[in-house]
Scaffold this motif. Structure first.
Motif, short mmCIF file in Angstrom:
data_model
loop_
_atom_site.label_atom_id
_atom_site.label_comp_id
_atom_site.label_asym_id
_atom_site.label_seq_id
_atom_site.Cartn_x
_atom_site.Cartn_y
_atom_site.Cartn_z
N THR A 209 0.80 -1.22 0.00
CA THR A 209 0.00 0.00 0.00
C THR A 209 0.84 1.27 0.00
OG1 THR A 209 -0.19 -0.02 2.40
CG2 THR A 209 -1.94 -1.11 1.16
N ALA B 274 1.20 2.71 -3.47
CA ALA B 274 -0.10 3.24 -3.89
C ALA B 274 -0.39 4.56 -3.18
CB ALA B 274 -1.20 2.22 -3.62
N GLN C 132 -0.84 8.17 -4.92
CA GLN C 132 -2.03 9.01 -4.70
C GLN C 132 -1.65 10.40 -4.23
OE1 GLN C 132 -5.19 8.41 -5.56
NE2 GLN C 132 -4.42 6.53 -6.48
#
Length: 92
Positions: free
Chosen positions: A7, A10, A14
């Motif tokens: 994560t 990611a 973002q």
């Protein structure tokens, strides 16, 4: 691999995208402000020209603007220039 490792990239992506979008929003605001300023100046040029006995439009000037935008951005530049010119002088 742990779920955290999957994560983090990611989340970094973002955050990066959010920063890029914020910058795009700033650029858009500046473009809008400049477009409005340019239109006002263009209208003043036309009014001043007419008050001095000239024509509202000088097609050679418009052609130079079209050529400049076309050289920089191709066919899309021509379309952009037409919109910019119309904002300043109104429709023909």
């Amino acid at each position: 691999m742990s779920g955290t490792m999957l994560t983090e990239p990611a989340a970094d992506a973002q955050a990066h995208i959010a920063a890029l979008r914020a910058r795009i929003d700033e650029i858009d605001a500046t473009l809008i402000q400049l477009w409005q300023e340019r239109a006002q100046i263009s209208q003043e040029v036309g009014s001043t020209r007419v008050a001095a006995g000239g024509t509202r439009l000088v097609l050679s000037c418009e052609r130079e603007i079209l050529d400049r935008f076309r050289s920089a951005h191709g066919a899309d530049g021509t379309q952009l220039a037409l919109l910019i010119l119309r904002a300043g002088r109104g429709p023909l």
